[in-house]
Scaffold this active site. Sequence first.
Site, PDB file in Angstrom:
ATOM      1  N   PRO A   1      -2.731  -4.040 -13.443  1.00 16.02           N
ATOM      2  CA  PRO A   1      -3.584  -5.108 -12.927  1.00 16.02           C
ATOM      3  C   PRO A   1      -4.050  -6.055 -14.031  1.00 16.02           C
ATOM      4  O   PRO A   1      -3.937  -5.733 -15.218  1.00 16.02           O
ATOM      5  CB  PRO A   1      -4.767  -4.353 -12.309  1.00 16.02           C
ATOM      6  CG  PRO A   1      -4.728  -2.997 -12.897  1.00 16.02           C
ATOM      7  CD  PRO A   1      -3.329  -2.716 -13.308  1.00 16.02           C
TER       8      PRO A   1
ATOM      9  N   SER B   1       0.525   4.101   3.184  1.00 16.27           N
ATOM     10  CA  SER B   1      -0.273   5.232   2.694  1.00 16.27           C
ATOM     11  C   SER B   1      -1.575   5.411   3.474  1.00 16.27           C
ATOM     12  O   SER B   1      -2.472   6.075   3.008  1.00 16.27           O
ATOM     13  CB  SER B   1      -0.572   5.046   1.205  1.00 16.27           C
ATOM     14  OG  SER B   1      -1.278   3.854   1.002  1.00 16.27           O
TER      15      SER B   1
ATOM     16  N   LYS C   1      -5.281   4.690  -7.424  1.00 14.54           N
ATOM     17  CA  LYS C   1      -6.118   5.045  -6.271  1.00 14.54           C
ATOM     18  C   LYS C   1      -7.219   6.019  -6.664  1.00 14.54           C
ATOM     19  O   LYS C   1      -8.365   5.911  -6.212  1.00 14.54           O
ATOM     20  CB  LYS C   1      -5.243   5.645  -5.168  1.00 14.54           C
ATOM     21  CG  LYS C   1      -4.292   4.636  -4.525  1.00 14.54           C
ATOM     22  CD  LYS C   1      -3.369   5.309  -3.532  1.00 14.54           C
ATOM     23  CE  LYS C   1      -2.447   4.304  -2.876  1.00 14.54           C
ATOM     24  NZ  LYS C   1      -1.520   4.930  -1.916  1.00 14.54           N
TER      25      LYS C   1
END
Length: 771
Positions: free
Chosen positions: A355, A677, A720
């Site tokens: 990111p 997901s 995550k």
Amino acid sequence: MTKKIENTVPLLPLRGLLVYPTMVLHLDVGREHSVQALEQAMMNDHLIFLTTQKDESINEPNEDDLFRMGTLTQVKQMLKLPNGTIRVLVEGLHRAEIENFYDKETYYAVSLKSYEDNEQTDVETEALMRTMLEYFEQYIKLSKKISAENFETVADIEEPGRMADIIASHLPLKLPHKQEVLETVDIKQRLNKVIEIIHNEKEVLNLEKKIGQRVKKSMERTQKEYYLREQMRAIQKELGDKEGKTGEVAEFSEKIENAGMPKHVKNTALKELDRYEKVPTTSAESSVIRNYLDWLISLPWTNATEDDLDIIKAEKILNREHYGLEKVKERVLEYLAVQKLTQALRGPILCLAGPPGVGKTSLARSIAESLGRKFVRISLGGVRDESEIRGHRRTYVGAMPGRIIQGMKKAGTINPVFLLDEIDKMSNDFRGDPSAAMLEVLDPEQNNNFSDHYIEETYDLSKVMFITTANDLSSIPGPLRDRMEIISIPGYTELEKIHIAKDHLLQKEMQEHGLSKGQLQVRDEAFQAIVRYYTREAGVRSLEREIASICRKTAKIIVSSERKRLIVTEKNLEEFLGKKRFRYGLAEVEDQIGVATGLAYTTVGGDTLQIEVSLSPGKGKLVLTGKLGDVMKESAQTAFSFVRSKATELKLEENFHEKYDIHVHVPEGAVPKDGPSAGITIATALTSALTGIPIRKEVGMTGEITLRGRVLPIGGLKEKTLSAHRAGLTTIILPKDNEKDIDDIPESVRNDLKLIPVSQMDEVLKVALSR
């Protein structure tokens, strides 16, 4: 003669203008105070005092903005113009100096001490007058801006003071110099001052004349040279233009010999040089060949920097510049170790994926420093033309090499660290696909013979260490992704962010904001509060902005008050950054029915996702909202079918799907959401809503579901998990097939989380539901 004027006189400030005694001139008056002063003068004895502003840009001057010495004048005429301004004719009477200043609200008034000239002459005065007239006459002849009639008028004046004033008014003086003449009350001193001024002006005019003559001679010489050059060019054209290029061709030939080109490139360069020698200078092709030769000569063909193969030193540099990122550092040190053993290793092609704000670009710069190599960066964001990479063919007007060759020229060596920034932001259109052109650049088996359309000859890129950066790997074409070694930089843990802020960002921002070490101290708990309550990101850009905000406010406090040192703690943090922007802790405050916390992966890192399910009487319609993509809609349908198949085991009401409409909503409806997901999260929320059993607030989950309830693996587990840790969740349900990825999660995060691998949906419900 000096005397005091008893009555006050209205004051009229002048901008960029000065009035001498005995002068008669027109003025345009528009400012409110000035208009009121004029009207007051007309009501009394028509007397008004004129003085000049020190700064003409000030619209409402006060006493300090005006010169004390001015001219007492008499208003002869006053005429109001259609645009609202007033035109007045004034006659200067004599010098006067402000004694007292009065603000009458609508206008200014002054009491004055006036100075009237004693116009009696003696021998010295007469001599000064004659000298001044003689100088003035010489000045007029040099200047040619003042007519002979003006001189005759001045010569007829018998009063010495008046003559000095009139001559001073004709000279192109700056306002301070004119004011000096006005303030010189003594007549002999005034005559001497004006003589000095005229003398200086004469010297300037003489100098200007000399410069003008010199410029004229220079222009004549230039024109002569131009004419001779044109003749020479014509002669050279008749001779085939060979003789005129001899020196330049010899220079090019020497540079080609010294450039260290491979044999085939050198032969091409010499052929082009031979063509250049024969083509006339005026031909368009001449400049094309010349530019091509310049590029061939300026490219590095053999020049290389020697690698600094000191692994310990390289490790120190990488650790000094970057906290964490162990996998990337390890890869660079491995490359150095192998290079030291073999002395001949092709440059690796690394892709730093992660990111924004995690330090991909700055890490590439640190790698170059640790290797002792040159560093070149080009940004590929928005590149959609293949010629940006491969260059234009020389047949096109304004053709240039591509960015790769331009970067190599800029580096000046054959083995730089070459950063291709934002490789995932390239796109294609009718002008070609730049990502396809990058295949050759980033293929270790092909890039030793890279071909640029402009250079045409092959160029060796095999010794270059290419580093690419990307936010989203999914947008990079498969063949291009296959050529790169992908190193994931998912983001930083809370502990890592605090270290980075404390050891790197604070010092950097303090230096940029001019703060010394003793002026600002930020406590550890304040850093932790900034990370928790003012940022929610994978990288550290927002964290850097918040620290910069603290530094700005500190600088303001230090400059505007007596405080010399500030300490930022968790208690006074809101004074610097305002109210808390984010809530730290559990994603939900209490266990809720029909609300499950999912974990998502985005291009800017991981994030938590709330999935809500509500029931209402109806006919079994399944409604999906929240701007969901096709994959997520299919996951919801699959989860619903699974729950229906398990209705008996879950003790659900018979034919519930025909009695209720089921609404599945993912908040933040303006943000598109898609991905494979969310299956187990939707199934858990549906089960909770239908059974009335709350879902545990501390549980987050990720995984796809099949119709039979099997839990499938997902990607981005580390990102995550970090987002779950940031949100304050303590239990994470993940697919059993993702157990291999648990080692990638930082140990400090693993210690805070309970990670539960599952293979069936039944296991998910046992953990997630409160009973």
